[in-house]
Design a protein around this motif. Structure first.
Motif, mmCIF file in Angstrom:
data_model
loop_
_atom_site.group_PDB
_atom_site.id
_atom_site.type_symbol
_atom_site.label_atom_id
_atom_site.label_comp_id
_atom_site.label_asym_id
_atom_site.label_seq_id
_atom_site.Cartn_x
_atom_site.Cartn_y
_atom_site.Cartn_z
ATOM 1 N N GLU A 240 0.831 -1.197 0.000
ATOM 2 C CA GLU A 240 0.000 0.000 0.000
ATOM 3 C C GLU A 240 0.871 1.254 0.000
ATOM 4 O OE1 GLU A 240 -3.310 -0.045 -0.354
ATOM 5 O OE2 GLU A 240 -2.963 -2.185 -0.589
ATOM 6 N N GLY A 241 0.619 2.127 -0.959
ATOM 7 C CA GLY A 241 1.346 3.385 -1.030
ATOM 8 C C GLY A 241 2.686 3.304 -1.729
ATOM 9 N N ASP A 242 3.091 2.134 -2.234
ATOM 10 C CA ASP A 242 4.377 2.013 -2.914
ATOM 11 C C ASP A 242 4.408 2.927 -4.141
ATOM 12 O OD1 ASP A 242 5.010 0.168 -1.038
ATOM 13 O OD2 ASP A 242 5.020 -1.569 -2.373
ATOM 14 N N ILE A 243 5.513 3.641 -4.322
ATOM 15 C CA ILE A 243 5.653 4.571 -5.435
ATOM 16 C C ILE A 243 6.992 4.347 -6.125
ATOM 17 C CG2 ILE A 243 4.161 6.330 -4.421
ATOM 18 C CD1 ILE A 243 6.609 7.753 -3.366
ATOM 19 N N THR A 244 7.149 4.924 -7.298
ATOM 20 C CA THR A 244 8.382 4.762 -8.062
ATOM 21 C C THR A 244 9.459 5.706 -7.537
ATOM 22 O OG1 THR A 244 7.807 6.456 -9.700
ATOM 23 C CG2 THR A 244 7.026 4.196 -10.106
ATOM 24 N N TYR A 245 10.683 5.445 -7.944
ATOM 25 C CA TYR A 245 11.799 6.309 -7.573
ATOM 26 C C TYR A 245 11.535 7.741 -8.025
ATOM 27 C CZ TYR A 245 16.507 8.339 -7.636
ATOM 28 O OH TYR A 245 17.596 9.161 -7.445
ATOM 29 N N GLU A 246 11.019 7.888 -9.233
ATOM 30 C CA GLU A 246 10.772 9.213 -9.786
ATOM 31 C C GLU A 246 9.720 9.970 -8.985
ATOM 32 O OE1 GLU A 246 10.938 6.426 -11.521
ATOM 33 O OE2 GLU A 246 12.843 6.813 -12.577
ATOM 34 N N GLU A 247 8.758 9.260 -8.411
ATOM 35 C CA GLU A 247 7.717 9.898 -7.618
ATOM 36 C C GLU A 247 8.173 10.191 -6.189
ATOM 37 O OE1 GLU A 247 3.640 7.928 -9.371
ATOM 38 O OE2 GLU A 247 4.957 6.653 -8.169
ATOM 39 N N SER A 248 9.291 9.620 -5.807
ATOM 40 C CA SER A 248 9.743 9.731 -4.426
ATOM 41 C C SER A 248 10.530 11.008 -4.198
ATOM 42 C CB SER A 248 10.624 8.526 -4.068
ATOM 43 O OG SER A 248 11.908 8.639 -4.677
ATOM 44 N N ASN A 249 10.946 11.196 -2.961
ATOM 45 C CA ASN A 249 11.754 12.349 -2.577
ATOM 46 C C ASN A 249 13.236 12.146 -2.857
ATOM 47 O OD1 ASN A 249 11.796 14.990 -1.346
ATOM 48 N ND2 ASN A 249 12.694 14.090 0.481
ATOM 49 N N LEU A 250 13.628 10.932 -3.277
ATOM 50 C CA LEU A 250 15.044 10.618 -3.469
ATOM 51 C C LEU A 250 15.722 11.482 -4.541
ATOM 52 C CD1 LEU A 250 14.942 6.742 -3.096
ATOM 53 C CD2 LEU A 250 15.945 8.384 -1.501
ATOM 54 N N PRO A 251 15.078 11.746 -5.699
ATOM 55 C CA PRO A 251 15.748 12.619 -6.674
ATOM 56 C C PRO A 251 16.077 13.988 -6.094
ATOM 57 C CG PRO A 251 13.953 11.447 -7.730
ATOM 58 C CD PRO A 251 13.827 11.182 -6.255
ATOM 59 N N ASN A 252 15.173 14.527 -5.255
ATOM 60 C CA ASN A 252 15.441 15.820 -4.638
ATOM 61 C C ASN A 252 16.614 15.745 -3.669
ATOM 62 O OD1 ASN A 252 13.229 16.975 -5.959
ATOM 63 N ND2 ASN A 252 11.820 16.420 -4.311
ATOM 64 N N ILE A 253 16.650 14.658 -2.874
ATOM 65 C CA ILE A 253 17.743 14.481 -1.919
ATOM 66 C C ILE A 253 19.078 14.384 -2.645
ATOM 67 C CG2 ILE A 253 18.752 12.911 -0.214
ATOM 68 C CD1 ILE A 253 15.923 12.183 0.623
ATOM 69 N N ASN A 254 19.124 13.555 -3.695
ATOM 70 C CA ASN A 254 20.371 13.364 -4.434
ATOM 71 C C ASN A 254 20.798 14.634 -5.160
ATOM 72 O OD1 ASN A 254 20.644 10.680 -3.640
ATOM 73 N ND2 ASN A 254 19.410 9.927 -5.336
ATOM 74 N N ALA A 255 19.820 15.407 -5.662
ATOM 75 C CA ALA A 255 20.140 16.668 -6.333
ATOM 76 C C ALA A 255 20.735 17.661 -5.351
ATOM 77 C CB ALA A 255 18.891 17.248 -6.981
ATOM 78 N N GLU A 256 20.176 17.694 -4.131
ATOM 79 C CA GLU A 256 20.707 18.594 -3.107
ATOM 80 C C GLU A 256 22.124 18.214 -2.722
ATOM 81 O OE1 GLU A 256 17.994 18.385 0.110
ATOM 82 O OE2 GLU A 256 16.376 19.456 -0.932
ATOM 83 N N GLN A 257 22.373 16.898 -2.594
ATOM 84 C CA GLN A 257 23.716 16.447 -2.239
ATOM 85 C C GLN A 257 24.707 16.774 -3.345
ATOM 86 O OE1 GLN A 257 23.050 12.307 -1.400
ATOM 87 N NE2 GLN A 257 22.528 12.689 0.738
ATOM 88 N N SER A 258 24.281 16.607 -4.604
ATOM 89 C CA SER A 258 25.162 16.923 -5.730
ATOM 90 C C SER A 258 25.467 18.406 -5.769
ATOM 91 C CB SER A 258 24.503 16.491 -7.046
ATOM 92 O OG SER A 258 24.329 15.105 -7.083
ATOM 93 N N SER A 259 24.450 19.230 -5.485
ATOM 94 C CA SER A 259 24.631 20.680 -5.488
ATOM 95 C C SER A 259 25.594 21.104 -4.392
ATOM 96 C CB SER A 259 23.279 21.369 -5.299
ATOM 97 O OG SER A 259 23.440 22.774 -5.217
ATOM 98 N N GLU A 260 25.459 20.479 -3.214
ATOM 99 C CA GLU A 260 26.343 20.810 -2.099
ATOM 100 C C GLU A 260 27.779 20.391 -2.383
ATOM 101 O OE1 GLU A 260 24.627 18.879 1.197
ATOM 102 O OE2 GLU A 260 22.936 20.267 1.387
ATOM 103 N N ALA A 261 27.940 19.365 -3.244
ATOM 104 C CA ALA A 261 29.284 18.863 -3.549
ATOM 105 C C ALA A 261 30.009 19.746 -4.547
ATOM 106 C CB ALA A 261 29.206 17.439 -4.091
ATOM 107 N N GLU A 262 29.256 20.618 -5.269
ATOM 108 C CA GLU A 262 29.869 21.472 -6.272
ATOM 109 C C GLU A 262 30.678 22.568 -5.593
ATOM 110 O OE1 GLU A 262 26.844 22.974 -8.758
ATOM 111 O OE2 GLU A 262 26.309 21.018 -9.630
ATOM 112 N N THR A 263 31.912 22.800 -6.098
ATOM 113 C CA THR A 263 32.791 23.826 -5.555
ATOM 114 C C THR A 263 33.483 24.528 -6.709
ATOM 115 O OG1 THR A 263 34.498 22.131 -5.334
ATOM 116 C CG2 THR A 263 33.230 22.660 -3.358
ATOM 117 N N PRO A 264 34.053 25.721 -6.498
ATOM 118 C CA PRO A 264 34.745 26.438 -7.578
ATOM 119 C C PRO A 264 35.852 25.591 -8.184
ATOM 120 C CG PRO A 264 34.404 27.880 -5.689
ATOM 121 C CD PRO A 264 34.021 26.497 -5.242
ATOM 122 N N SER A 265 36.024 25.681 -9.494
ATOM 123 C CA SER A 265 37.012 24.847 -10.184
ATOM 124 C C SER A 265 38.435 25.247 -9.846
ATOM 125 C CB SER A 265 36.799 24.948 -11.708
ATOM 126 O OG SER A 265 36.875 26.305 -12.123
ATOM 127 N N ALA A 266 38.647 26.494 -9.400
ATOM 128 C CA ALA A 266 40.002 26.945 -9.110
ATOM 129 C C ALA A 266 40.575 26.234 -7.889
ATOM 130 C CB ALA A 266 40.021 28.453 -8.882
#
Length: 309
Positions: A41-67
């Motif tokens: 009951e209530g099972d949803i796909t990865y795309e419907e879940s909050n995981l893409p948002n979590i992973n996007a936030e982590q990727s954004s936090e990992a970005e740093t200036p190239s210099a």
């Protein structure tokens, strides 16, 4: 079986969590009667879940200036020449299930965890000095140092690792010793790595980094084993003995349910990932999936939440 004095706490949930009750769809009584441990009951796909948002936030936090890049680790979401070197080393050592493409995805993270497990390192899927050294990298560190190491320049990237142990928080309420200070993000990532693993009642082998099947409490054990935390084998044991109770769950906490099948007390649990969603073992879907906790079925069986961090 959960202590009786916990009954008063089981309906204490966050205001945001409770607000969803009036907006959720109605699930018929026949569904509630037939659903068992790990209901779909209530099972949803990865795309419907909050995981893409979590992973996007982590990727954004990992970005740093190239210099100048000063990172304490190489982890999932990173990309570049440093990741390529890690992937090449894993491939040369026979641990690669992904392409050498410079993108640190879930497959690369699992390869790192497999390597760390075999080498007796902290199994977290993160490449710090100890793991880099074991892979034949340039970082001068020993696997069991646990202390801050000197930064080493590699392809313009400064890699540092500091101790992630805290003697003041080295154990939880049950007396289990934590070998690492786990964060909610790391716990969610560990649970995410189990998505798609088949469901099988009673399935869980301690120390297996690549389980062929898991049951609902086995998923919780597997997840926390990846971040260095030992928990009880059963839902009832975890509810009674491990971690601390929280009024409302945060990502990485464990949410518990009762009455999902014919057993007293806590009978099911999942890893909370935010947005009223959890990763859990679904007997109906037959695998580890994401579920929407805001539907009536999970709301009606909700027992409470605990933090094992």
């Amino acid at each position: 079986m959960a202590p009786s004095n916990l009954n008063a706490k089981k309906y204490v949930i966050s205001t945001a969590f409770a607000a969803t009750l009036a907006l959720t769809p109605v699930v018929g009584s026949s569904v509630l009667a037939n659903a068992g441990e790990g209901s779909s009951e209530g099972d949803i796909t990865y795309e419907e879940s909050n995981l893409p948002n979590i992973n996007a936030e982590q990727s954004s936090e990992a970005e740093t200036p190239s210099a100048t890049v000063n990172s304490s680790l190489i982890q999932q979401g990173d990309s570049g020449s440093g990741v390529e070197e890690v992937q090449s080393s894993l491939q040369n050592l026979g641990y690669s299930s992904s392409n050498v493409d410079g993108i640190f995805g879930e497959l690369t993270a699992q390869d790192v965890r497999n390597f760390q497990s075999d080498q007796g390192l902290q199994v977290d899927g993160i490449v710090g000095p100890a793991t880099s050294s074991a892979l034949g990298g340039p970082v001068d560190s020993t696997p069991d140092s646990g202390e801050s190491s000197e930064a080493t320049e590699d392809e313009g990237i400064t890699i540092e690792e500091v101790s992630n142990t805290d003697d003041s928080n080295g154990s939880n309420d049950s007396g289990n010793t934590e070998t690492a200070s786990a964060t909610g993000a790391n716990i969610v990532a560990a649970a995410e790595s189990a998505l798609g693993v088949p469901y099988k009642f009673g399935a869980y082998t301690p120390g297996d980094p690549n389980p062929s099947a898991l049951d609902s409490s086995g998923l919780i054990n597997y997840t926390f084993e990846q971040v260095g935390i030992s928990v009880s084998r059963t839902h009832a044991g975890m509810w009674a003995n491990d971690g601390v109770h929280v009024d409302s769950p945060s990502p990485g906490d464990v949410v518990f349910f009762e009455g999902t099948y014919d057993t007293p007390g806590a009978s099911h649990s999942g890893i909370y990932i935010g947005n009223n969603q959890m990763i859990h073992a679904s007997s109906g879907s037959g695998e580890m999936v994401v579920a929407d906790m805001s539907i009536d079925y999970w709301q009606d069986h909700y027992l409470g939440a605990k933090s094992f961090q």
